[in-house]
Design a protein around this motif. Structure first.
Motif, mmCIF file in Angstrom:
data_model
loop_
_atom_site.group_PDB
_atom_site.id
_atom_site.type_symbol
_atom_site.label_atom_id
_atom_site.label_comp_id
_atom_site.label_asym_id
_atom_site.label_seq_id
_atom_site.Cartn_x
_atom_site.Cartn_y
_atom_site.Cartn_z
ATOM 1 N N ALA A 109 2.223 6.054 -2.642
ATOM 2 C CA ALA A 109 3.350 6.848 -2.129
ATOM 3 C C ALA A 109 3.138 8.352 -2.289
ATOM 4 C CB ALA A 109 4.641 6.426 -2.830
ATOM 5 N N ASN A 110 2.418 8.743 -3.335
ATOM 6 C CA ASN A 110 2.213 10.169 -3.607
ATOM 7 C C ASN A 110 0.831 10.664 -3.193
ATOM 8 O OD1 ASN A 110 4.805 10.364 -4.818
ATOM 9 N ND2 ASN A 110 3.975 9.478 -6.711
ATOM 10 N N ASP A 111 0.098 9.842 -2.487
ATOM 11 C CA ASP A 111 -1.260 10.229 -2.062
ATOM 12 C C ASP A 111 -1.455 9.800 -0.596
ATOM 13 O OD1 ASP A 111 -3.913 10.802 -1.720
ATOM 14 O OD2 ASP A 111 -4.606 9.744 -3.514
ATOM 15 N N LYS A 112 -0.979 10.649 0.296
ATOM 16 C CA LYS A 112 -0.990 10.313 1.725
ATOM 17 C C LYS A 112 -2.400 10.118 2.281
ATOM 18 C CE LYS A 112 3.473 10.537 2.174
ATOM 19 N NZ LYS A 112 4.257 9.290 2.397
ATOM 20 N N GLU A 113 -3.340 10.928 1.803
ATOM 21 C CA GLU A 113 -4.709 10.838 2.310
ATOM 22 C C GLU A 113 -5.333 9.480 1.965
ATOM 23 O OE1 GLU A 113 -8.982 13.208 2.010
ATOM 24 O OE2 GLU A 113 -7.161 14.156 1.257
ATOM 25 N N THR A 114 -5.184 9.054 0.716
ATOM 26 C CA THR A 114 -5.715 7.747 0.295
ATOM 27 C C THR A 114 -4.971 6.626 0.999
ATOM 28 O OG1 THR A 114 -6.221 8.664 -1.888
ATOM 29 C CG2 THR A 114 -6.184 6.263 -1.697
ATOM 30 N N LEU A 115 -3.658 6.803 1.179
ATOM 31 C CA LEU A 115 -2.856 5.789 1.875
ATOM 32 C C LEU A 115 -3.391 5.552 3.289
ATOM 33 C CD1 LEU A 115 -0.400 3.911 2.187
ATOM 34 C CD2 LEU A 115 0.954 5.923 2.831
ATOM 35 N N LEU B 34 0.834 -1.212 0.000
ATOM 36 C CA LEU B 34 0.000 0.000 0.000
ATOM 37 C C LEU B 34 0.867 1.258 0.000
ATOM 38 C CD1 LEU B 34 -2.796 -1.015 2.553
ATOM 39 C CD2 LEU B 34 -3.076 -0.661 0.093
ATOM 40 N N GLN B 35 1.951 1.226 0.744
ATOM 41 C CA GLN B 35 2.853 2.384 0.802
ATOM 42 C C GLN B 35 3.484 2.666 -0.553
ATOM 43 O OE1 GLN B 35 5.407 1.123 3.994
ATOM 44 N NE2 GLN B 35 4.096 1.975 5.596
#
Length: 235
Positions: free
Chosen positions: A70-76, A65-66
């Motif tokens: 990696a470029n979308d912290k909110e979705t992560l 998942l990381q």
């Protein structure tokens, strides 16, 4: 500091005084006291071990998942929360037992370093100065034997605990620091033990010996959990 620690140290002081009333030997009382406290903490060690084992199981999914988000912290964060719920995994599960243990350990240190601060029993005024084995006064430091025993036991217990972290991959990022602490911490225990009351050194040395056996047992618990996890995957 002692006002805060007193919340933990005073009940422990009552237990120590209560045990001495039956045993009538301060050295043996500390040994029995140490065994009781360590056995009471054992369920926390089990809970922490199981949580770390579960961490190793879900870690590949976490890393996937990381990488993906990696470029979308909110979705992560959303996906990680969903994964935790799906796997029934609490990321704080390994920290909670440690957070509970720390104030208890600090309270024990405070109690056994200055016992009469937390005990109102006048009989304990003389008890803390009793002789035990080669130690002439348990309220005074033992310069070498107990500190060295405590340091050796701490090194072995710390090494076994580090193996647990390495096996689960939980300490991968701090591996270098952990390896350094494996040597530094026991040396600190020896150095500090030479100034601590011998009663506190007895508690620490025996506590670390018990921790060695706990860690050996917890290793078998982790092995059993891994075998069960492999069986589930095959099904």
């Amino acid at each position: 500091m002692y006002t805060i620690l007193g919340v933990i140290a005073k009940p422990l002081g009552w237990l120590l005084s209560f045990l001495y009333g039956f045993i009538d030997n301060y050295g043996i009382t500390i040994i029995v006291f140490t065994i009781i406290v360590k056995l009471c903490l054992y369920p926390l060690y089990i809970k922490q071990t199981k949580s770390m084992a579960r961490m190793s199981e879900v870690q590949p999914k976490m890393q996937a998942l990381q990488r993906k988000y990696a470029n979308d912290k909110e979705t992560l964060n959303i996906k990680m929360a969903e994964m935790y719920k799906e796997e029934k995994f609490n990321p704080m599960g390994g920290c909670l037992p440690m957070l509970i243990q720390m104030p208890i350990i600090m309270g024990l240190f405070a109690l056994l370093r200055t016992p009469m601060t937390y005990m109102n029993d006048d009989s304990m005024l003389f008890a803390v100065h009793e002789k035990f084995l080669w130690i002439m006064d348990l309220s005074q430091p033992d310069k070498w034997i107990l500190p060295i025993l405590a340091g050796i036991a701490t090194f072995i217990a710390f090494s076994l605990n580090q193996q647990q972290s390495d096996d689960t991959g939980a300490a991968a990022q701090m591996n270098g620091m952990m390896k350094m602490m494996k040597y530094i911490f026991p040396i600190m225990i020896v150095w500090m033990g030479r100034s601590f009351p011998a009663g506190l050194a007895v508690y620490w040395a025996l506590g670390q010996v018990m921790q060695i056996f706990f860690n050996l047992h917890l290793k078998s618990v982790r092995k059993k959990m891994k075998e069960e996890a492999k069986k589930k995957k095959k099904k």
